[in-house]
Design an enzyme around this catalytic site. Structure first.
Site, PDB file in Angstrom:
ATOM      1  N   ARG A  20      -2.109  -4.823 -12.487  1.00  0.00           N
ATOM      2  CA  ARG A  20      -2.868  -4.485 -11.270  1.00  0.00           C
ATOM      3  C   ARG A  20      -3.900  -5.559 -10.915  1.00  0.00           C
ATOM      4  O   ARG A  20      -4.180  -5.799  -9.744  1.00  0.00           O
ATOM      5  CB  ARG A  20      -3.547  -3.112 -11.457  1.00  0.00           C
ATOM      6  CG  ARG A  20      -4.160  -2.547 -10.184  1.00  0.00           C
ATOM      7  CD  ARG A  20      -4.533  -1.087 -10.379  1.00  0.00           C
ATOM      8  NE  ARG A  20      -5.608  -0.670  -9.490  1.00  0.00           N
ATOM      9  CZ  ARG A  20      -5.422  -0.118  -8.283  1.00  0.00           C
ATOM     10  NH1 ARG A  20      -4.215   0.088  -7.829  1.00  0.00           N
ATOM     11  NH2 ARG A  20      -6.460   0.228  -7.558  1.00  0.00           N
ATOM     12  N   VAL A  52      -6.206  -1.693  -1.528  1.00  0.00           N
ATOM     13  CA  VAL A  52      -5.250  -1.392  -2.592  1.00  0.00           C
ATOM     14  C   VAL A  52      -5.624   0.026  -2.994  1.00  0.00           C
ATOM     15  O   VAL A  52      -6.744   0.281  -3.452  1.00  0.00           O
ATOM     16  CB  VAL A  52      -5.388  -2.392  -3.764  1.00  0.00           C
ATOM     17  CG1 VAL A  52      -4.456  -2.005  -4.895  1.00  0.00           C
ATOM     18  CG2 VAL A  52      -5.081  -3.807  -3.275  1.00  0.00           C
ATOM     19  N   SER A  53      -4.700   0.963  -2.758  1.00  0.00           N
ATOM     20  CA  SER A  53      -5.029   2.379  -2.915  1.00  0.00           C
ATOM     21  C   SER A  53      -5.369   2.708  -4.365  1.00  0.00           C
ATOM     22  O   SER A  53      -4.979   1.977  -5.294  1.00  0.00           O
ATOM     23  CB  SER A  53      -3.853   3.247  -2.477  1.00  0.00           C
ATOM     24  OG  SER A  53      -3.469   2.900  -1.167  1.00  0.00           O
ATOM     25  N   ALA A  54      -6.071   3.841  -4.552  1.00  0.00           N
ATOM     26  CA  ALA A  54      -6.423   4.281  -5.906  1.00  0.00           C
ATOM     27  C   ALA A  54      -5.132   4.588  -6.673  1.00  0.00           C
ATOM     28  O   ALA A  54      -4.185   5.139  -6.112  1.00  0.00           O
ATOM     29  CB  ALA A  54      -7.304   5.513  -5.839  1.00  0.00           C
ATOM     30  N   GLN A  58      -1.386   6.661  -5.689  1.00  0.00           N
ATOM     31  CA  GLN A  58      -0.125   5.905  -5.718  1.00  0.00           C
ATOM     32  C   GLN A  58       0.872   6.593  -6.651  1.00  0.00           C
ATOM     33  O   GLN A  58       2.042   6.784  -6.305  1.00  0.00           O
ATOM     34  CB  GLN A  58      -0.381   4.461  -6.167  1.00  0.00           C
ATOM     35  CG  GLN A  58      -1.109   3.662  -5.091  1.00  0.00           C
ATOM     36  CD  GLN A  58      -1.479   2.263  -5.548  1.00  0.00           C
ATOM     37  OE1 GLN A  58      -1.892   2.067  -6.681  1.00  0.00           O
ATOM     38  NE2 GLN A  58      -1.355   1.291  -4.673  1.00  0.00           N
TER      39      GLN A  58
END
Ligand SMILES: C[S@@+](CC[C@H](N)C(=O)[O-])C[C@H]1O[C@@H](n2cnc3c(N)ncnc32)[C@H](O)[C@@H]1O
Length: 404
Positions: A20, A52-54, A58
């Protein structure tokens, strides 16, 4: 990631493999792997437009999607990281395309995907309203931006039994809904609470809700035609005294009761959501002690379920119980306030009795010109689709669910 967020071995394995931090350059490692959204772009008002989503949301959406090796996948809204997770799930025989309207985002996603070893992911810069015909048909489409509508291209570009997972705005609330394609329409399989940055471009939301009391309060609905004007609701709020009714239904503060707003939206055409933007804001601005100037007491800090009708305005409220739970009730204003408060409290009690323990309703998205089944409950009408909702009947005659 919060404990328990991932429940399948496949998604857990993908999360373990994809680095990530490569997709969050410049962030400390600890922050890159925290269960937090990372905002990467804001507009001129400071409102986030890309992130960038949590990791939690996701994982939830990828599990809703049930991606299998060899599938063809489309991600709408790029960032790189989620597309890499999708590539892991689809494996070497699968195919992943990701599209974003913002060239800065796609340039960055391309760079990060290459660096992390996902050069095979196709990155497209365009408004996703038209989907990406070159990679169609898709077994799965995962939309990672809040959608107000479901454009025909998304449905057309799914395989006959394909699935789309989409954070859809419905009467002011957003749910990540997994819809399966059935002929020309979509039938929901699951719906999860979520929040996303908003769709831009051709599919952006047409209305922005109502501002009351000079913006101290906001009424959010994506179907504002069905509710009165801001001036009418302000007039209801001035109609003292407010009515109060308790439902007898207790919930834990941490407990998800996200099917209740959908239930109320089915029951009341005037369903909307109230946000109090100034903490302690009163129903009626004015000198302390004047009628109506006590603070509103919504059940939630933002987006409290509310009902606006030509004769009254009600919102959910809550009071602490000795056992640590909260009891849900209604505060209502306007000429029909007492009747409205009673109707809302009764509806909460019916939800508790018949639906609280269930898996939630089935939501169906029909093309805008399709005839609807007889007696369908219409939840929302968009530009391209009309959404209906079906609640299962309780299977056994319930005694009322124990509350204490
Ligand atoms: C939450 S971010 C995507 C997060 C990403 N999937 C990840 O890996 O974390 C949402 C993205 O949707 C994009 N977007 C907004 N409206 C769009 C549109 N009409 N077409 C394509 N992309 C859009 C934004 O530019 C933004 O980058």
């Amino acid at each position: 990631m919060a404990e328990g967020a991932v429940s399948t071995a496949e998604v857990a394995a993908a999360v373990r493999v994809v680095p990530r931090h490569v997709f969050t350059p410049g962030l400390a490692l600890e922050r890159a792997y925290a269960n937090q959204v990372v905002f990467v772009k804001r507009d001129e008002f400071g409102v986030p437009t890309s992130s960038v989503s949590a990791p939690d949301i996701q994982a939830i959406m990828l599990e809703q999607a049930e991606i299998r090796p060899g599938m063809r996948l489309l991600e709408i809204g790029s960032g790189g990281y989620n597309a890499a997770l999708m590539a892991e799930l689809a494996g070497p025989d699968g195919e992943v395309t990701t599209i974003d309207i913002d060239p800065v985002v796609t340039e960055r996603a391309r760079r990060c995907l290459d660096e992390a070893g996902y050069a095979d992911v196709r990155v497209v810069t365009a408004d996703a309203e038209g989907g990406v015909p070159e990679g169609a048909p898709y077994d799965r489409i995962v939309v990672t931006v809040e959608a107000w509508d479901l454009p025909p291209a998304w449905i057309r570009q799914l395989t006959p039994h394909g699935r789309i997972v989409v954070p859809l705005l419905l009467r002011g609330m957003t749910r990540s809904i997994a819809f399966d394609r059935v002929d020309d329409h979509l039938v929901s399989r699951s719906a999860r609470l979520c929040g996303f940055v908003k769709m831009q471009g051709a599919g952006s939301r047409p209305d922005q809700g109502l501002a009351l009391n000079h913006g101290d309060l906001t009424i959010d609905t994506d179907d504002s035609g069905a509710i009165p004007t801001a001036a009418q609701i302000e007039a209801h709020l001035r109609h003292a005294p407010r009515a109060e009714r308790w439902s007898g239904v207790r919930v834990w503060r941490w407990e998800p009761w996200d099917t209740l707003p959908l239930w109320l939206a089915t029951d009341f055409p005037g369903y909307c959501q109230l946000s109090v933007n100034v903490p302690g804001a009163p129903a009626v601005p004015g000198p302390p002690g004047a009628p109506g100037t006590e603070p509103l007491e919504p059940a939630l800090a933002i987006a409290t379920p509310a009902i606006a009708t030509p004769d009254g305005f009600a919102h959910l409220t809550a009071r602490a119980c000795p056992d640590g739970r909260i009891e849900l009730g209604a505060h209502a204003f306007g000429p029909q306030g007492p009747q409205l408060a009673a109707a809302v409290a009764d509806s909460i009690a019916a939800w508790n009795r018949d639906q609280r323990a269930g898996s939630g309703p089935v939501i169906t998205a029909w093309p805008i010109d399709a005839p609807l089944p007889d007696a369908a409950d219409v939840l929302a009408v968009k530009k391209h689709v009309q959404l209906t909702v079906t609640w299962s009947k309780p299977e056994i005659p319930h005694r009322s669910q124990p509350n204490g």
